[in-house]
Scaffold this motif. Structure first.
Motif, PDB file in Angstrom:
ATOM      1  N   LYS A  79       3.605   9.092  -3.068  1.00  0.00           N
ATOM      2  CA  LYS A  79       2.899   9.587  -1.888  1.00  0.00           C
ATOM      3  C   LYS A  79       2.926   8.567  -0.769  1.00  0.00           C
ATOM      4  O   LYS A  79       3.140   8.897   0.402  1.00  0.00           O
ATOM      5  N   GLY A  80       2.725   7.298  -1.141  1.00  0.00           N
ATOM      6  CA  GLY A  80       2.721   6.242  -0.128  1.00  0.00           C
ATOM      7  C   GLY A  80       4.073   6.073   0.527  1.00  0.00           C
ATOM      8  O   GLY A  80       4.166   5.888   1.751  1.00  0.00           O
ATOM      9  N   ARG A 122       0.811  -1.225   0.000  1.00  0.00           N
ATOM     10  CA  ARG A 122       0.000   0.000   0.000  1.00  0.00           C
ATOM     11  C   ARG A 122       0.847   1.279   0.000  1.00  0.00           C
ATOM     12  O   ARG A 122       0.326   2.363  -0.270  1.00  0.00           O
ATOM     13  N   PHE A 123       2.132   1.145   0.277  1.00  0.00           N
ATOM     14  CA  PHE A 123       3.015   2.311   0.305  1.00  0.00           C
ATOM     15  C   PHE A 123       3.836   2.451  -0.967  1.00  0.00           C
ATOM     16  O   PHE A 123       4.702   3.333  -1.063  1.00  0.00           O
ATOM     17  N   SER A 134       4.096   3.883  -3.838  1.00  0.00           N
ATOM     18  CA  SER A 134       3.865   5.017  -4.732  1.00  0.00           C
ATOM     19  C   SER A 134       4.647   6.181  -4.137  1.00  0.00           C
ATOM     20  O   SER A 134       5.128   6.096  -2.999  1.00  0.00           O
TER      21      SER A 134
END
Length: 248
Positions: free
Chosen positions: A102-103, A97-98, A100
């Motif tokens: 931004k992630g 989920r991280f 990216s």
């Protein structure tokens, strides 16, 4: 450098106090003296686990768990660290989920907070990158961005994970030489994710140049690791230790 064992190698056997005790004593009897604790059932009390490891004669050098497990149960693993008289909390793997820009920024901030919290308790934080952490965010590896942004955390490389990610292990060690205290030596039959793990020295990995590069780093502990096995796991662990001793 000292040779040791990553306790995760025996995960299926780390479910009860008696089983953990039996594993630790067998490892000590075959010649291991150092271990990094991972994957012991969290149903077992932290203080009791540390007592069992100490009573076996093994010396704990740190704790490692996947990021979510260690983050969600920070107090439990911190207590295990304190009882075992060790300092390092090693997080492993950037959760999907991280992955990216931004992630990853959010993940870095979370890791920064964990490092600060650990420091306040007299502990250090390190990170164990796995294959997926070498995916690129922009033009840089995700874990590389993490390491650049958080120079205060240690790095715990795994030869198998690096090689399967297409990373030159010796170059990686050279780049982060001052931050590597622990390294995992893990062998395999081939570079694919389906390749079987083997005892250290019996697979395709040439550990000699890797070990040579570690001599110019801050590395203190080389840990054998093999989480899956087809034969008796203790025979596999013994083979690994015998091979490691040929490198010294």
């Amino acid at each position: 450098m000292e040779f040791g064992i990553q306790l995760s190698s025996l995960k299926p056997l780390l479910d009860t106090y008696d089983h953990v005790s039996d594993c630790c004593r067998k490892l000590y009897d075959m010649g291991y003296r150092y271990t990094q604790i991972q994957w012991v059932s969290r149903n077992l009390e932290a203080e009791k686990i540390s007592e069992i490891v100490k009573d076996s004669g093994l010396i704990s050098i740190g704790i490692q768990e996947k990021y979510d497990e260690l983050s969600d149960h920070f107090d439990y693993f911190s207590a295990l660290n304190r009882h075992a008289a060790i300092k390092d909390l090693c997080f492993s793997t950037i959760p999907e989920r991280f992955m990216s820009e931004k992630g990853l920024e959010a993940f870095i901030n979370l890791m920064k907070a964990h490092a600060k919290r650990a420091q306040e308790s007299g502990m250090t934080v390190s990170f164990h990158p796995t294959k997926g952490d070498f995916r690129k965010i922009g033009n840089q590896y995700a874990c590389g961005i993490l390491f650049d942004r958080l120079p205060e955390i240690g790095i715990v490389p795994d030869t198998c994970q690096l090689l399967r990610a297409g990373v030159n292990v010796e170059a990686f060690v050279q780049k982060y030489a001052s931050r590597i205290r622990i390294v995992h030596f893990k062998d395999m039959t081939d570079l694919s994710d389906l390749g079987e793990l083997t005892s250290v020295g019996s697979g395709i990995t040439d550990f000699s140049p890797i070990f040579a590069s570690l001599k110019n780093s801050a590395c203190s502990y080389v840990l054998a690791e093999q989480e899956t096995w087809k034969t008796d796991p203790f025979e596999e662990m013994e083979k690994s230790l015998c091979y490691l001793k040929t490198l010294s």
